[in-house]
Enzyme design. Structure first.
Site, PDB file in Angstrom:
ATOM      1  N   ASN A 188      -5.878  10.647  -2.770  1.00  0.00           N
ATOM      2  CA  ASN A 188      -5.321  11.963  -3.441  1.00  0.00           C
ATOM      3  C   ASN A 188      -3.801  12.049  -3.721  1.00  0.00           C
ATOM      4  O   ASN A 188      -3.496  12.916  -4.369  1.00  0.00           O
ATOM      5  CB  ASN A 188      -5.778  12.864  -2.247  1.00  0.00           C
ATOM      6  CG  ASN A 188      -4.768  12.615  -1.060  1.00  0.00           C
ATOM      7  OD1 ASN A 188      -4.876  11.411  -0.478  1.00  0.00           O
ATOM      8  ND2 ASN A 188      -3.885  13.448  -0.531  1.00  0.00           N
ATOM      9  N   GLU A 222       4.131   8.732 -18.257  1.00  0.00           N
ATOM     10  CA  GLU A 222       4.735   9.905 -18.047  1.00  0.00           C
ATOM     11  C   GLU A 222       5.738   9.939 -17.100  1.00  0.00           C
ATOM     12  O   GLU A 222       6.783  10.681 -17.071  1.00  0.00           O
ATOM     13  CB  GLU A 222       3.644  11.117 -17.915  1.00  0.00           C
ATOM     14  CG  GLU A 222       2.788  11.270 -19.117  1.00  0.00           C
ATOM     15  CD  GLU A 222       1.762   9.817 -19.249  1.00  0.00           C
ATOM     16  OE1 GLU A 222       1.186   9.678 -20.644  1.00  0.00           O
ATOM     17  OE2 GLU A 222       1.597   9.089 -18.556  1.00  0.00           O
ATOM     18  N   SER A 281       0.463   9.750  -8.545  1.00  0.00           N
ATOM     19  CA  SER A 281       1.970   9.978  -8.843  1.00  0.00           C
ATOM     20  C   SER A 281       2.674  10.604  -7.633  1.00  0.00           C
ATOM     21  O   SER A 281       3.692  10.707  -7.570  1.00  0.00           O
ATOM     22  CB  SER A 281       2.322  10.525 -10.257  1.00  0.00           C
ATOM     23  OG  SER A 281       1.681   9.648 -11.131  1.00  0.00           O
ATOM     24  N   GLU A 338      -2.801   6.422  -2.394  1.00  0.00           N
ATOM     25  CA  GLU A 338      -3.939   7.057  -1.889  1.00  0.00           C
ATOM     26  C   GLU A 338      -4.998   7.749  -2.706  1.00  0.00           C
ATOM     27  O   GLU A 338      -4.340   8.064  -3.827  1.00  0.00           O
ATOM     28  CB  GLU A 338      -3.477   7.916  -0.775  1.00  0.00           C
ATOM     29  CG  GLU A 338      -2.806   7.388   0.228  1.00  0.00           C
ATOM     30  CD  GLU A 338      -2.406   8.147   1.402  1.00  0.00           C
ATOM     31  OE1 GLU A 338      -2.945   9.523   1.734  1.00  0.00           O
ATOM     32  OE2 GLU A 338      -1.692   7.805   2.402  1.00  0.00           O
ATOM     33  N   GLY A 388       0.850  -1.135   0.037  1.00  0.00           N
ATOM     34  CA  GLY A 388       0.115  -0.009   0.059  1.00  0.00           C
ATOM     35  C   GLY A 388       0.655   1.420  -0.074  1.00  0.00           C
ATOM     36  O   GLY A 388       1.428   1.676   1.104  1.00  0.00           O
ATOM     37  N   LEU A 389       0.818   1.883  -1.049  1.00  0.00           N
ATOM     38  CA  LEU A 389       1.519   3.237  -1.432  1.00  0.00           C
ATOM     39  C   LEU A 389       0.522   4.397  -1.652  1.00  0.00           C
ATOM     40  O   LEU A 389       0.252   5.416  -1.130  1.00  0.00           O
ATOM     41  CB  LEU A 389       2.895   3.309  -2.369  1.00  0.00           C
ATOM     42  CG  LEU A 389       3.302   4.536  -2.611  1.00  0.00           C
ATOM     43  CD1 LEU A 389       4.044   5.000  -1.318  1.00  0.00           C
ATOM     44  CD2 LEU A 389       4.381   4.264  -3.614  1.00  0.00           C
ATOM     45  N   TRP A 426      -6.598   1.433  -4.736  1.00  0.00           N
ATOM     46  CA  TRP A 426      -5.890   0.774  -5.956  1.00  0.00           C
ATOM     47  C   TRP A 426      -4.995  -0.193  -5.360  1.00  0.00           C
ATOM     48  O   TRP A 426      -3.861  -0.530  -6.112  1.00  0.00           O
ATOM     49  CB  TRP A 426      -5.291   1.896  -7.145  1.00  0.00           C
ATOM     50  CG  TRP A 426      -5.886   3.024  -7.413  1.00  0.00           C
ATOM     51  CD1 TRP A 426      -5.568   4.212  -7.240  1.00  0.00           C
ATOM     52  CD2 TRP A 426      -7.097   3.259  -8.009  1.00  0.00           C
ATOM     53  NE1 TRP A 426      -6.343   5.252  -7.669  1.00  0.00           N
ATOM     54  CE2 TRP A 426      -7.604   4.386  -8.285  1.00  0.00           C
ATOM     55  CE3 TRP A 426      -7.933   1.966  -8.868  1.00  0.00           C
ATOM     56  CZ2 TRP A 426      -8.641   4.843  -8.890  1.00  0.00           C
ATOM     57  CZ3 TRP A 426      -8.888   2.747  -9.271  1.00  0.00           C
ATOM     58  CH2 TRP A 426      -9.598   3.864  -9.595  1.00  0.00           C
ATOM     59  N   GLU A 450       2.071   1.072 -11.417  1.00  0.00           N
ATOM     60  CA  GLU A 450       3.379   1.256 -10.736  1.00  0.00           C
ATOM     61  C   GLU A 450       4.342   2.265 -11.368  1.00  0.00           C
ATOM     62  O   GLU A 450       5.610   2.299 -11.958  1.00  0.00           O
ATOM     63  CB  GLU A 450       4.238  -0.020 -10.947  1.00  0.00           C
ATOM     64  CG  GLU A 450       3.698  -1.211 -10.052  1.00  0.00           C
ATOM     65  CD  GLU A 450       4.367  -2.378  -9.812  1.00  0.00           C
ATOM     66  OE1 GLU A 450       5.634  -2.464  -9.667  1.00  0.00           O
ATOM     67  OE2 GLU A 450       3.532  -3.265  -9.661  1.00  0.00           O
ATOM     68  N   GLN A 476      -7.467  -5.315 -34.612  1.00  0.00           N
ATOM     69  CA  GLN A 476      -7.395  -5.125 -36.159  1.00  0.00           C
ATOM     70  C   GLN A 476      -7.493  -5.987 -37.142  1.00  0.00           C
ATOM     71  O   GLN A 476      -8.354  -6.292 -37.934  1.00  0.00           O
ATOM     72  CB  GLN A 476      -6.606  -3.771 -36.382  1.00  0.00           C
ATOM     73  CG  GLN A 476      -6.903  -3.130 -37.757  1.00  0.00           C
ATOM     74  CD  GLN A 476      -8.111  -2.322 -37.449  1.00  0.00           C
ATOM     75  OE1 GLN A 476      -8.636  -2.008 -36.541  1.00  0.00           O
ATOM     76  NE2 GLN A 476      -8.714  -1.840 -38.588  1.00  0.00           N
TER      77      GLN A 476
END
Length: 379
Positions: free
Chosen positions: A129, A367, A132, A127, A124-125, A156, A363, A336
């Site tokens: 709010n 970007e 990234s 949250e 768990g990292l 998540w 993870e 396709q």
């Protein structure tokens, strides 16, 4: 550097293909439709040694390196990306964090249960709010005698509801201080620790993603990993390995989509010939094959460096960024090539198409990977 598969990698590939045909492939569509997290399957994968790939044998693991680990994740993901994702999160994040930063006592206590999948792990990292922006976390841990009290929510989280054990990073200092966060091990059943909302997702639907909620959750001081204030720094190192996991996951999805499209293009006849004869199709296959080969080389380069104990921050970010974008392109082209059939659930490529997208987000987004690559290049 020679990346020819070793005998061990060949054996792993065969074991997963044989196991997958019987225990994964027949259920992929059902698990996806119903969003079933097939807990029993992970117990079986634990028996095969695939839930503790990097854990030394002394702690009940397989004691293998990152090249073998990449093979495990990519081969499972060729069959089902969601199962690959859960195996990756369990191995590289929760188990990996304890393996890298736990004391010997903590390793003896937790790793044997994780390596055999007696316990499923969560990490768990993130949250609500802070996606990234991890240094802005609100989940806090306050010391009270020989205990720490956790309050806040993580979101998540792979296995957020079903995980038996979670490594949780909480704020113990000032906001935006990279030394203001600390990592803790929290066992399911600890009062004040509960699972929250399970997400209803576009893809990876057989991999559980849910909230973890901490409401005056008291844990012993002995559950801290490392020292106070090391949590964020530890997490960034864990994510180096985690990004190789996502690169391997992406690689498997891309290969699965490509191989399905290649086979179909030789079986599907239009204008009295297989559609693979048409340049419009054959060039798509050529691009897919080339990009997958490049993604595999980047992934293996990062894995080899990690196995040798080298700093792989840039190589892991490159592999994760490129392989994840390749997975999206390959899955898109596969749909396709299948045409109208590719848009239905009767064929596997629509699921590869949905599953692939997460690889560019989880993870660290594409970007963020570019930021990491550029920062390393400019040092």
């Amino acid at each position: 550097m020679n990346f020819e598969p070793t005998e061990m990698q060949k054996q792993i590939t065969q074991v997963i293909r044989d196991f997958g045909k019987t225990h994964i492939q027949p259920h992929v569509l059902e698990w996806d439709e119903t969003q079933t997290f097939p807990l029993q399957l992970f117990k079986q994968l634990g028996e095969l040694g695939l839930m503790g790939v990097l854990v030394p044998e002394q702690y009940g693991g397989s004691g293998l390196g990152y090249l073998e680990y990449v093979t495990v994740i990519s081969e499972i993901s060729k069959i089902c990306g969601a199962i690959g994702l859960s195996v990756a999160a369990h191995n590289s994040l929760c188990t990996g964090h304890i393996l890298q930063f736990g004391t010997d006592e903590q390793k003896q206590k937790y790793l044997p249960k994780l390596a055999t999948a007696e316990w499923i792990g969560a990490w768990g990292l993130t949250e609500p709010n802070t996606g990234s922006d991890a240094m802005n976390m609100k989940c806090v841990a306050q010391q009270d005698g020989d205990e720490w009290v956790l309050n806040g929510t993580k979101c998540w989280i792979t296995h957020g509801k079903s995980g038996d054990l979670a490594v949780v990073i909480a704020r113990t200092g000032d906001v935006r201080d990279s030394h203001g966060m600390t990592a803790f091990v929290v066992e399911r059943g600890t009062p004040g620790f509960s699972g929250g909302k399970k997400e209803n997702k576009l893809g990876m639907r057989a991999s559980e993603t849910a909230e973890m909620i901490f409401d005056n959750c008291r844990i012993p001081a002995g559950n801290m990993l490392g020292h106070t204030g090391e949590g964020f720094i530890q997490s960034m190192k864990v994510l180096d390995g985690g990004r190789i996991s996502i690169a391997a996951l992406s690689l498997g999805i891309a290969k699965g989509a490509y191989e399905a499209a290649l086979k179909y293009s030789q079986e599907r006849y239009q204008f009295d010939q297989p559609i693979s004869n048409f340049q419009g199709i054959s060039f798509k296959l050529a691009d897919m094959a080339t990009e997958i080969a490049a993604a595999e080389l980047l992934t293996m380069q990062a894995a080899a460096g990690k196995t040798l104990g080298q700093k792989v921050t840039q190589h892991a970010a490159m592999a994760k960024y490129y392989a994840s974008e390749v997975a999206v392109r390959a899955a898109n082209e596969a749909v396709q090539i299948f045409g109208g059939y590719g848009y239905t659930k009767d064929f596997p490529v629509e699921k590869f198409y949905r599953d692939a997208k997460l690889c560019t987000i989880g993870e660290g987004t594409s970007e963020i990977q570019k930021l990491v690559i550029a920062r390393e290049a400019l040092k």
